[in-house]
Design a protein around this motif. Structure first.
Motif, mmCIF file in Angstrom:
data_model
loop_
_atom_site.group_PDB
_atom_site.id
_atom_site.type_symbol
_atom_site.label_atom_id
_atom_site.label_comp_id
_atom_site.label_asym_id
_atom_site.label_seq_id
_atom_site.Cartn_x
_atom_site.Cartn_y
_atom_site.Cartn_z
ATOM 1 N N THR A 1 -5.514 -27.091 -6.637
ATOM 2 C CA THR A 1 -5.215 -26.305 -5.436
ATOM 3 C C THR A 1 -4.684 -24.918 -5.794
ATOM 4 O O THR A 1 -5.000 -23.936 -5.117
ATOM 5 C CB THR A 1 -4.224 -27.048 -4.517
ATOM 6 O OG1 THR A 1 -3.038 -27.365 -5.254
ATOM 7 C CG2 THR A 1 -4.846 -28.305 -3.945
ATOM 8 N N VAL A 2 -3.913 -24.823 -6.872
ATOM 9 C CA VAL A 2 -3.432 -23.517 -7.331
ATOM 10 C C VAL A 2 -4.615 -22.666 -7.798
ATOM 11 O O VAL A 2 -4.716 -21.480 -7.467
ATOM 12 C CB VAL A 2 -2.374 -23.674 -8.442
ATOM 13 C CG1 VAL A 2 -2.035 -22.333 -9.068
ATOM 14 C CG2 VAL A 2 -1.119 -24.335 -7.890
ATOM 15 N N ALA A 3 -5.523 -23.258 -8.553
ATOM 16 C CA ALA A 3 -6.697 -22.529 -9.047
ATOM 17 C C ALA A 3 -7.577 -22.052 -7.888
ATOM 18 O O ALA A 3 -8.062 -20.908 -7.898
ATOM 19 C CB ALA A 3 -7.504 -23.410 -9.997
ATOM 20 N N ILE A 4 -7.774 -22.903 -6.896
ATOM 21 C CA ILE A 4 -8.576 -22.517 -5.730
ATOM 22 C C ILE A 4 -7.915 -21.356 -5.002
ATOM 23 O O ILE A 4 -8.581 -20.394 -4.609
ATOM 24 C CB ILE A 4 -8.781 -23.718 -4.776
ATOM 25 C CG1 ILE A 4 -9.704 -24.750 -5.418
ATOM 26 C CG2 ILE A 4 -9.351 -23.265 -3.441
ATOM 27 C CD1 ILE A 4 -9.766 -26.070 -4.655
ATOM 28 N N ALA A 5 -6.597 -21.426 -4.829
ATOM 29 C CA ALA A 5 -5.880 -20.354 -4.133
ATOM 30 C C ALA A 5 -5.992 -19.030 -4.885
ATOM 31 O O ALA A 5 -6.262 -17.985 -4.280
ATOM 32 C CB ALA A 5 -4.417 -20.737 -3.942
ATOM 33 N N ILE A 6 -5.806 -19.062 -6.184
ATOM 34 C CA ILE A 6 -5.895 -17.827 -6.989
ATOM 35 C C ILE A 6 -7.313 -17.274 -6.958
ATOM 36 O O ILE A 6 -7.520 -16.070 -6.748
ATOM 37 C CB ILE A 6 -5.415 -18.080 -8.435
ATOM 38 C CG1 ILE A 6 -3.909 -18.358 -8.444
ATOM 39 C CG2 ILE A 6 -5.769 -16.899 -9.344
ATOM 40 C CD1 ILE A 6 -3.378 -18.853 -9.781
ATOM 41 N N LEU A 7 -8.297 -18.134 -7.144
ATOM 42 C CA LEU A 7 -9.695 -17.700 -7.130
ATOM 43 C C LEU A 7 -10.075 -17.122 -5.764
ATOM 44 O O LEU A 7 -10.714 -16.073 -5.682
ATOM 45 C CB LEU A 7 -10.617 -18.860 -7.502
ATOM 46 C CG LEU A 7 -12.100 -18.537 -7.586
ATOM 47 C CD1 LEU A 7 -12.369 -17.500 -8.681
ATOM 48 C CD2 LEU A 7 -12.898 -19.800 -7.847
ATOM 49 N N ALA A 8 -9.667 -17.782 -4.694
ATOM 50 C CA ALA A 8 -9.977 -17.297 -3.350
ATOM 51 C C ALA A 8 -9.324 -15.941 -3.108
ATOM 52 O O ALA A 8 -9.943 -15.034 -2.526
ATOM 53 C CB ALA A 8 -9.512 -18.299 -2.301
ATOM 54 N N PHE A 9 -8.088 -15.763 -3.575
ATOM 55 C CA PHE A 9 -7.388 -14.494 -3.408
ATOM 56 C C PHE A 9 -8.106 -13.375 -4.161
ATOM 57 O O PHE A 9 -8.306 -12.278 -3.628
ATOM 58 C CB PHE A 9 -5.941 -14.635 -3.885
ATOM 59 C CG PHE A 9 -5.100 -13.423 -3.658
ATOM 60 C CD1 PHE A 9 -4.766 -13.023 -2.373
ATOM 61 C CD2 PHE A 9 -4.639 -12.676 -4.724
ATOM 62 C CE1 PHE A 9 -3.978 -11.899 -2.154
ATOM 63 C CE2 PHE A 9 -3.862 -11.550 -4.525
ATOM 64 C CZ PHE A 9 -3.522 -11.158 -3.239
ATOM 65 N N VAL A 10 -8.517 -13.647 -5.388
ATOM 66 C CA VAL A 10 -9.232 -12.649 -6.190
ATOM 67 C C VAL A 10 -10.565 -12.293 -5.528
ATOM 68 O O VAL A 10 -10.919 -11.113 -5.404
ATOM 69 C CB VAL A 10 -9.444 -13.157 -7.640
ATOM 70 C CG1 VAL A 10 -10.414 -12.269 -8.400
ATOM 71 C CG2 VAL A 10 -8.104 -13.254 -8.351
ATOM 72 N N ILE A 11 -11.308 -13.298 -5.092
ATOM 73 C CA ILE A 11 -12.597 -13.051 -4.422
ATOM 74 C C ILE A 11 -12.392 -12.252 -3.144
ATOM 75 O O ILE A 11 -13.148 -11.309 -2.855
ATOM 76 C CB ILE A 11 -13.324 -14.384 -4.136
ATOM 77 C CG1 ILE A 11 -13.807 -15.003 -5.437
ATOM 78 C CG2 ILE A 11 -14.488 -14.178 -3.166
ATOM 79 C CD1 ILE A 11 -14.339 -16.416 -5.296
ATOM 80 N N LEU A 12 -11.373 -12.592 -2.396
ATOM 81 C CA LEU A 12 -11.085 -11.881 -1.151
ATOM 82 C C LEU A 12 -10.780 -10.412 -1.414
ATOM 83 O O LEU A 12 -11.299 -9.527 -0.723
ATOM 84 C CB LEU A 12 -9.913 -12.558 -0.432
ATOM 85 C CG LEU A 12 -9.558 -12.029 0.946
ATOM 86 C CD1 LEU A 12 -10.715 -12.269 1.919
ATOM 87 C CD2 LEU A 12 -8.307 -12.714 1.458
ATOM 88 N N LEU A 13 -9.959 -10.140 -2.417
ATOM 89 C CA LEU A 13 -9.609 -8.751 -2.727
ATOM 90 C C LEU A 13 -10.764 -7.985 -3.367
ATOM 91 O O LEU A 13 -11.009 -6.823 -3.037
ATOM 92 C CB LEU A 13 -8.395 -8.706 -3.654
ATOM 93 C CG LEU A 13 -7.067 -9.134 -3.059
ATOM 94 C CD1 LEU A 13 -5.964 -9.047 -4.111
ATOM 95 C CD2 LEU A 13 -6.705 -8.289 -1.851
#
Length: 153
Positions: free
Chosen positions: A115-127
């Motif tokens: 869940t931490v990896a998904i959150a970080i990846l989603a944040f990077v993709i979003l930005l």
């Protein structure tokens, strides 16, 4: 507003769990009008269709009334120096409140390395790519379902 929802509905009244509140917020982010959708979802969880309709009405009606009352005065408030500063302070306070809620809900949502990896990846993709958050939510749902099917079997 989410801080108040969590404090009242989860911690004080125990009408919802943190997971249900996270679901309500997720549903709200997935659809137009996140706050309204969240209120409708919470109303449904607490009291079924009648409560969902009441929650939706309670969210929409006051804003229409307030806009009708405030509209003539709002532009003048933004032009005055002291009220413009006051409104900027209200905006800053709202951002601080949202940050506090983000931290609290993150403690319940980010429970393991996946869940931490998904959150970080989603944040990077979003930005980086400015991708619509709907696609990120769908991707998270697919990953969650795959994990459930793999671990659950």
């Amino acid at each position: 507003m989410l801080a108040f929802l969590r404090t009242d509905l989860v911690q004080n009244l125990h009408w919802l769990t943190d997971k249900q509140l996270l679901d309500a917020i997720s549903i709200g982010q997935f659809t137009p009008g996140p706050v309204f959708t969240t209120a409708t979802f919470i109303g449904y969880v607490i009291g079924g269709w009648p409560a969902a309709l009441l929650a939706t009405l309670a969210m929409f009606l006051p804003s229409f009334v307030l806009i009708a009352l405030i509209h003539p005065v709002a532009s003048r408030l933004r032009q005055a120096t002291w009220t413009a500063t006051l409104l900027d302070g209200v905006n800053a306070a709202a951002l601080a409140l949202m940050t506090g809620v983000l931290v609290q809900l993150g403690q319940h949502a980010l429970t393991d390395i996946l869940t931490v990896a998904i959150a970080i990846l989603a944040f990077v993709i979003l930005l980086r790519f400015k991708l619509n958050s709907v696609w990120l939510i769908l991707a998270g749902a697919v990953i969650g379902l795959l994990r459930f099917w793999i671990v659950g079997m």
